[in-house]
Design a protein around this motif. Structure first.
Motif, PDB file in Angstrom:
ATOM      1  N   HIS A 151       1.018  -1.324   0.038  1.00  0.00           N
ATOM      2  CA  HIS A 151       0.016  -0.047  -0.073  1.00  0.00           C
ATOM      3  C   HIS A 151       0.712   1.346  -0.052  1.00  0.00           C
ATOM      4  CE1 HIS A 151      -3.290  -2.883   0.761  1.00  0.00           C
ATOM      5  NE2 HIS A 151      -2.516  -3.297   1.932  1.00  0.00           N
ATOM      6  N   PHE A 152       1.538   1.053  -1.138  1.00  0.00           N
ATOM      7  CA  PHE A 152       2.794   2.433  -0.936  1.00  0.00           C
ATOM      8  C   PHE A 152       2.260   3.823  -1.186  1.00  0.00           C
ATOM      9  CE2 PHE A 152       5.777   5.224  -3.177  1.00  0.00           C
ATOM     10  CZ  PHE A 152       6.839   5.215  -2.336  1.00  0.00           C
ATOM     11  N   LYS A 153       2.595   4.661  -0.493  1.00  0.00           N
ATOM     12  CA  LYS A 153       2.216   6.117  -0.246  1.00  0.00           C
ATOM     13  C   LYS A 153       3.376   7.003   0.050  1.00  0.00           C
ATOM     14  CE  LYS A 153      -2.527   5.651   1.278  1.00  0.00           C
ATOM     15  NZ  LYS A 153      -3.392   5.852   2.457  1.00  0.00           N
ATOM     16  N   TRP A 154       3.698   7.962  -0.596  1.00  0.00           N
ATOM     17  CA  TRP A 154       5.036   8.741  -0.491  1.00  0.00           C
ATOM     18  C   TRP A 154       5.189   9.330   0.752  1.00  0.00           C
ATOM     19  CZ3 TRP A 154       8.620   8.558  -4.032  1.00  0.00           C
ATOM     20  CH2 TRP A 154       8.458   8.158  -5.082  1.00  0.00           C
ATOM     21  N   ARG A 155       4.150   9.461   1.588  1.00  0.00           N
ATOM     22  CA  ARG A 155       4.277  10.053   2.879  1.00  0.00           C
ATOM     23  C   ARG A 155       4.818   8.906   3.813  1.00  0.00           C
ATOM     24  NH1 ARG A 155      -2.073  10.630   4.712  1.00  0.00           N
ATOM     25  NH2 ARG A 155      -2.637   8.342   4.728  1.00  0.00           N
ATOM     26  N   SER A 156       4.714   7.585   3.476  1.00  0.00           N
ATOM     27  CA  SER A 156       5.224   6.433   4.091  1.00  0.00           C
ATOM     28  C   SER A 156       6.718   6.101   3.669  1.00  0.00           C
ATOM     29  CB  SER A 156       4.426   5.343   4.219  1.00  0.00           C
ATOM     30  OG  SER A 156       4.374   4.604   2.779  1.00  0.00           O
ATOM     31  N   LEU A 157       7.228   6.687   2.739  1.00  0.00           N
ATOM     32  CA  LEU A 157       8.615   6.422   2.446  1.00  0.00           C
ATOM     33  C   LEU A 157       9.831   6.514   3.483  1.00  0.00           C
ATOM     34  CD1 LEU A 157      10.338   5.723  -0.192  1.00  0.00           C
ATOM     35  CD2 LEU A 157      10.555   8.231  -0.494  1.00  0.00           C
ATOM     36  N   PRO A 158       9.504   7.474   4.412  1.00  0.00           N
ATOM     37  CA  PRO A 158      10.778   7.425   5.551  1.00  0.00           C
ATOM     38  C   PRO A 158      10.658   6.256   6.400  1.00  0.00           C
ATOM     39  CG  PRO A 158       9.676   9.671   5.297  1.00  0.00           C
ATOM     40  CD  PRO A 158       8.681   8.874   4.473  1.00  0.00           C
ATOM     41  N   LEU A 404      19.515   5.869   8.500  1.00  0.00           N
ATOM     42  CA  LEU A 404      19.996   7.352   8.941  1.00  0.00           C
ATOM     43  C   LEU A 404      19.118   8.187   7.710  1.00  0.00           C
ATOM     44  CD1 LEU A 404      23.722   7.036   9.480  1.00  0.00           C
ATOM     45  CD2 LEU A 404      21.969   7.754  11.250  1.00  0.00           C
ATOM     46  N   LEU A 405      19.154   7.611   6.649  1.00  0.00           N
ATOM     47  CA  LEU A 405      18.191   8.084   5.353  1.00  0.00           C
ATOM     48  C   LEU A 405      16.891   8.323   5.922  1.00  0.00           C
ATOM     49  CD1 LEU A 405      18.156   9.431   2.771  1.00  0.00           C
ATOM     50  CD2 LEU A 405      17.804   7.265   1.750  1.00  0.00           C
ATOM     51  N   GLY A 406      16.288   7.183   6.518  1.00  0.00           N
ATOM     52  CA  GLY A 406      14.869   7.428   6.876  1.00  0.00           C
ATOM     53  C   GLY A 406      14.644   8.276   7.986  1.00  0.00           C
ATOM     54  N   ALA A 407      15.666   8.453   8.953  1.00  0.00           N
ATOM     55  CA  ALA A 407      15.430   9.609   9.901  1.00  0.00           C
ATOM     56  C   ALA A 407      15.606  10.817   9.372  1.00  0.00           C
ATOM     57  CB  ALA A 407      16.510   9.328  11.099  1.00  0.00           C
ATOM     58  N   VAL A 408      16.248  11.056   8.313  1.00  0.00           N
ATOM     59  CA  VAL A 408      16.434  12.473   7.636  1.00  0.00           C
ATOM     60  C   VAL A 408      15.070  12.861   6.971  1.00  0.00           C
ATOM     61  CG1 VAL A 408      17.646  14.009   5.852  1.00  0.00           C
ATOM     62  CG2 VAL A 408      19.125  12.488   7.668  1.00  0.00           C
ATOM     63  N   LEU A 409      14.705  11.847   6.095  1.00  0.00           N
ATOM     64  CA  LEU A 409      13.425  12.161   5.459  1.00  0.00           C
ATOM     65  C   LEU A 409      12.091  12.380   6.393  1.00  0.00           C
ATOM     66  CD1 LEU A 409      13.838   9.120   2.435  1.00  0.00           C
ATOM     67  CD2 LEU A 409      14.075  11.684   2.444  1.00  0.00           C
ATOM     68  N   LEU A 410      12.142  11.429   7.546  1.00  0.00           N
ATOM     69  CA  LEU A 410      10.937  11.569   8.447  1.00  0.00           C
ATOM     70  C   LEU A 410      11.111  13.166   8.892  1.00  0.00           C
ATOM     71  CD1 LEU A 410       8.847  10.474   9.933  1.00  0.00           C
ATOM     72  CD2 LEU A 410      10.476   9.839  11.864  1.00  0.00           C
ATOM     73  N   PHE A 411      12.376  13.712   9.529  1.00  0.00           N
ATOM     74  CA  PHE A 411      12.501  14.960   9.771  1.00  0.00           C
ATOM     75  C   PHE A 411      12.092  16.204   8.613  1.00  0.00           C
ATOM     76  CE2 PHE A 411      14.933  18.859  10.155  1.00  0.00           C
ATOM     77  CZ  PHE A 411      14.942  19.339  11.360  1.00  0.00           C
TER      78      PHE A 411
END
Length: 422
Positions: A151-158, A404-411
């Motif tokens: 159920h891919f959504k761009w907002r769930s990418l991080p 680390l990339l996920g944390a940056v994208l989440l921020f």
């Protein structure tokens, strides 16, 4: 008694009513712990060496197929669907944190040693309950990642990137541990060496050879200390030393006044009929020698003489006082390095310097400076290296980078949402 039994039964049925909550998650975790301990007592600890290549790859493929089947059957089996919920995640994390903290409180034995207790707490990385709980977490993370991909959504990418990174670290760090090799190689100056021993004493022939060209030691300045007639340093519980660095001229040692008359970094003894003195001698086996004058606290006794720590070639020299002696303990190494030439099966010839905490990296191997011939000290013609290879390490590093990339994208996405609300 019948009423109490009925109440317990009702509570048990009520607890497992859908939707399941953290309570059911904790019960599942307790069941996994019990299952793990039964395995520990029946078959023994987890033998990670049994998962060496290619077994770990086969297990990884089977595991991926397994979690995919779990996800595909989530609509038919509620327990599988529960794995993607926050309640399952919270309960699994609580068990994992508790076991990890428990491991930190109990002294762990080495990789090649059996657990020091019957249960297995002293070797947690091979403790079945510990392994099963982390496997449970890996399955949960995989289920969540599959759900986010499905159920891919761009907002769930991080979150997706972080989950894939965490999954990579968990899987590679466990299944890949069997492929880690830690070998010890002893080399001599001018002689190529391609054989090394593992922790069990098994000989391995490597796809590379190391030739030691030179070994050097930088030593800390010499020290003086006083010992009693039987060789015990004084004071007995906390010996006192006097550092003879480049600026030293005069100092105190347990009340004795010490005056430096002469200092030779590389010297050899010359023996006469009446005494022994030292001269400069920059060759194999040379010792550090100091000529001092020692005056007693009451100034009634004055002694003068040479003191050395000795070497593999020359004995040590002490200065006798009344009922004690002033000696120079062996100098501590500050830095020791090996100049080597590394030759690989692919035809590479690499000249480099290896020292403690500064390994050489060649074709997947890290070569660490481990030891030397301590009896010969600075004149050692032997260098001992530890060679380490971990084929799965790039996967672990990739997983860490993804987290680390996920944390940056989440921020970044969190900041955009705040701006959008304004």
């Amino acid at each position: 008694m019948r009423r109490e039994g009925k109440e317990i039964g009702r509570n048990y049925i009520f607890m497992w009513e859908k939707p399941w909550t953290v309570k059911e998650g904790f019960v599942m975790g307790a069941g996994l712990l019990i299952t793990g301990e039964l395995l520990q007592l029946s078959v023994g600890p987890v033998d990670w060496q049994a998962f060496a290549w290619p077994v770990n790859l086969i297990v990884l493929v089977v595991w991926i197929i397994g979690v995919s089947i779990l996800y595909a059957m989530r609509k038919k089996v509620y327990a599988f669907r529960f794995l993607t919920t926050g309640a399952a995640t919270v309960s699994a994390l609580v068990y994992a944190v508790a076991l990890t903290a428990f491991m930190g409180l109990i002294r762990q034995v080495g990789d090649t040693q059996p657990a020091a207790d019957k249960i297995g707490f002293t070797k947690m990385l091979s403790f079945w309950p510990f392994v099963i709980i982390y496997l449970w977490i890996a399955v949960i993370v995989a289920q969540v990642a599959l759900s986010q991909l499905h159920h891919f959504k761009w907002r769930s990418l991080p979150s997706l990137v972080s989950h894939i990174g965490l999954l990579s670290v968990l899987v590679a760090a466990t299944l890949g541990s069997a492929d880690i090799q830690k070998l010890t190689m002893t080399t001599k100056v001018g002689t190529p060496e391609w054989r090394a021993y593992d922790e069990k004493g098994k000989l391995h022939e490597l796809p590379l050879a190391i030739q030691l060209n030179a070994f050097t030691i930088d030593e800390y300045p010499p020290k003086l200390m006083i010992i009693d007639s039987i060789g015990i340093p004084l004071p007995e519980k906390k010996p006192v030393t006097l550092l003879l660095d480049d600026t030293f001229k005069e100092g105190k040692l347990l009340g004795w006044n010490i005056t430096l008359k002469q200092k030779l970094e590389l010297a050899a003894p010359v023996m006469t009929k009446d005494t022994v003195y030292y001269v400069e001698w920059p060759s194999l086996g040379a010792v550090c020698a100091v000529l001092i004058e020692a005056t007693s606290p009451d100034r009634r006794l004055v002694r003068q003489g040479w003191i050395t720590c000795g070497s593999y070639y020359f004995p040590y020299q002490a200065l006798a006082l009344d009922d004690k002696n002033i000696v120079m303990p062996n100098r501590d190494p500050e830095r020791f390095t090996s100049k080597v030439e590394i030759m690989t099966a692919k035809g590479a010839h690499i000249e480099t310097t290896i020292e403690v905490n500064k390994p050489a990296k060649v074709e997947g191997w890290k070569i660490y400076q481990l030891s030397y011939n301590e009896q010969m000290g600075r004149w050692s013609d032997t260098s001992v290296f530890q060679l380490v290879t971990d084929p799965w390490q790039p996967v672990v590093y990739t997983g860490i980078c993804l987290m680390l990339l996920g944390a940056v994208l989440l921020f970044i996405t969190a900041q955009k949402r705040k701006r959008g609300k304004r």
